[in-house]
Design a protein around this motif. Structure first.
Motif, PDB file in Angstrom:
ATOM      1  N   PRO A  79     -18.091 -35.156 125.523  1.00 58.44           N
ATOM      2  CA  PRO A  79     -16.889 -35.434 124.738  1.00 58.44           C
ATOM      3  C   PRO A  79     -15.589 -35.227 125.515  1.00 58.44           C
ATOM      4  CG  PRO A  79     -17.874 -33.366 124.045  1.00 58.44           C
ATOM      5  CD  PRO A  79     -18.815 -33.993 125.040  1.00 58.44           C
ATOM      6  N   ASN A  80     -15.643 -34.474 126.614  1.00 60.46           N
ATOM      7  CA  ASN A  80     -14.441 -34.229 127.419  1.00 60.46           C
ATOM      8  C   ASN A  80     -14.156 -35.337 128.432  1.00 60.46           C
ATOM      9  OD1 ASN A  80     -13.989 -31.703 126.140  1.00 60.46           O
ATOM     10  ND2 ASN A  80     -15.611 -30.837 127.419  1.00 60.46           N
ATOM     11  N   ASP A  81     -15.202 -36.061 128.843  1.00 61.30           N
ATOM     12  CA  ASP A  81     -15.040 -37.143 129.816  1.00 61.30           C
ATOM     13  C   ASP A  81     -16.130 -38.183 129.563  1.00 61.30           C
ATOM     14  OD1 ASP A  81     -14.694 -38.871 131.927  1.00 61.30           O
ATOM     15  OD2 ASP A  81     -14.781 -37.326 133.475  1.00 61.30           O
ATOM     16  N   GLN A  82     -15.772 -39.255 128.852  1.00 64.15           N
ATOM     17  CA  GLN A  82     -16.762 -40.265 128.497  1.00 64.15           C
ATOM     18  C   GLN A  82     -17.390 -40.936 129.718  1.00 64.15           C
ATOM     19  OE1 GLN A  82     -14.805 -43.188 126.100  1.00 64.15           O
ATOM     20  NE2 GLN A  82     -13.718 -44.089 127.816  1.00 64.15           N
TER      21      GLN A  82
ATOM     22  N   THR B 277     -28.542 -34.266 118.900  1.00 60.89           N
ATOM     23  CA  THR B 277     -28.324 -32.957 119.515  1.00 60.89           C
ATOM     24  C   THR B 277     -26.860 -32.934 119.932  1.00 60.89           C
ATOM     25  OG1 THR B 277     -28.766 -33.593 121.808  1.00 60.89           O
ATOM     26  CG2 THR B 277     -30.704 -33.001 120.461  1.00 60.89           C
ATOM     27  N   PRO B 278     -26.334 -31.822 120.431  1.00 69.14           N
ATOM     28  CA  PRO B 278     -24.934 -31.851 120.900  1.00 69.14           C
ATOM     29  C   PRO B 278     -24.684 -32.882 122.007  1.00 69.14           C
ATOM     30  CG  PRO B 278     -25.658 -29.601 120.607  1.00 69.14           C
ATOM     31  CD  PRO B 278     -26.884 -30.474 120.430  1.00 69.14           C
ATOM     32  N   GLU B 279     -25.732 -33.236 122.782  1.00 70.06           N
ATOM     33  CA  GLU B 279     -25.567 -34.173 123.900  1.00 70.06           C
ATOM     34  C   GLU B 279     -26.057 -35.583 123.605  1.00 70.06           C
ATOM     35  OE1 GLU B 279     -27.534 -31.296 124.365  1.00 70.06           O
ATOM     36  OE2 GLU B 279     -25.806 -30.093 124.942  1.00 70.06           O
TER      37      GLU B 279
ATOM     38  N   ASN C 297     -27.849 -56.768 126.330  1.00 71.75           N
ATOM     39  CA  ASN C 297     -28.721 -55.615 126.499  1.00 71.75           C
ATOM     40  C   ASN C 297     -28.282 -54.897 127.766  1.00 71.75           C
ATOM     41  OD1 ASN C 297     -30.808 -53.797 126.718  1.00 71.75           O
ATOM     42  ND2 ASN C 297     -32.404 -55.298 126.270  1.00 71.75           N
ATOM     43  N   GLY C 298     -27.749 -53.659 127.621  1.00 70.39           N
ATOM     44  CA  GLY C 298     -27.183 -53.023 128.800  1.00 70.39           C
ATOM     45  C   GLY C 298     -27.265 -51.518 128.823  1.00 70.39           C
ATOM     46  N   THR C 299     -26.696 -50.981 129.902  1.00 66.57           N
ATOM     47  CA  THR C 299     -26.639 -49.534 130.109  1.00 66.57           C
ATOM     48  C   THR C 299     -25.241 -49.147 130.568  1.00 66.57           C
ATOM     49  OG1 THR C 299     -27.356 -49.727 132.419  1.00 66.57           O
ATOM     50  CG2 THR C 299     -29.086 -49.359 130.765  1.00 66.57           C
ATOM     51  N   PHE C 300     -24.885 -47.897 130.289  1.00 66.50           N
ATOM     52  CA  PHE C 300     -23.641 -47.308 130.764  1.00 66.50           C
ATOM     53  C   PHE C 300     -24.001 -46.011 131.463  1.00 66.50           C
ATOM     54  CE2 PHE C 300     -20.065 -44.410 130.345  1.00 66.50           C
ATOM     55  CZ  PHE C 300     -19.036 -45.178 130.860  1.00 66.50           C
ATOM     56  N   ASP C 301     -23.578 -45.863 132.724  1.00 70.64           N
ATOM     57  CA  ASP C 301     -23.887 -44.657 133.481  1.00 70.64           C
ATOM     58  C   ASP C 301     -22.824 -44.464 134.557  1.00 70.64           C
ATOM     59  OD1 ASP C 301     -25.579 -42.422 133.973  1.00 70.64           O
ATOM     60  OD2 ASP C 301     -26.408 -43.450 135.712  1.00 70.64           O
TER      61      ASP C 301
END
Length: 136
Positions: free
Chosen positions: A56-59, A21-23, A88-92
């Motif tokens: 896409p404007n602010d990763q 999707t776009p997101e 095995n990780g996450t990015f938030d």
């Protein structure tokens, strides 16, 4: 035994495999790291990532989960060689957190027989790495 260190990203090449999707999207990233501290050396990794929210404007506003195989080559608490880490990780919210496991049978040189677990945390304050390990 325990070893701590810091790392820096030397190269990050990421490409989209599938835009759902776009997101949301799936990507692959080829990354190189440099380590210092009780863990000294270089590493290369291939990540597969899923972005549940991509900006896409602010990763740093994006959210993702990822898996990877890291090939480390250098010294660990004075012993030299190489080994593979399963990541095995996450990015938030601009922070990457990973749980690591040393792949059994991957140690070479003075690191032959190494096994254990670890973690890393990367955010605006830096990139910190910790490994609990032993030898069989």
């Amino acid at each position: 035994m325990k070893a701590k260190g810091t790392y820096t990203v030397k190269k990050w090449e990421e490409s989209t495999n599938r835009q759902m999707t776009p997101e949301t999207k799936m990507t692959k990233a080829s990354v190189e790291y440099s380590f210092s501290g009780e863990i000294e050396g270089k590493a290369v990794v291939e990540y597969l990532m899923f972005y549940s929210q991509f900006d896409p404007n602010d990763q740093h506003k994006s959210s993702a989960s990822y898996v990877g195989l890291i090939l480390f080559d250098g010294t660990l608490s004075g012993a030299s060689g190489s080994f593979v880490l399963e990541d095995n990780g996450t990015f938030d919210a601009g922070t990457a957190k990973s749980m690591l496991r040393i792949a059994r049978g991957s140690g070479t040189g003075q690191l032959k027989g190494i096994h254990g677990t670890g973690m890393y945390l990367a955010n605006r304050e830096g990139c910190h790495f910790e490994l609990d390990f032993d030898f069989t």
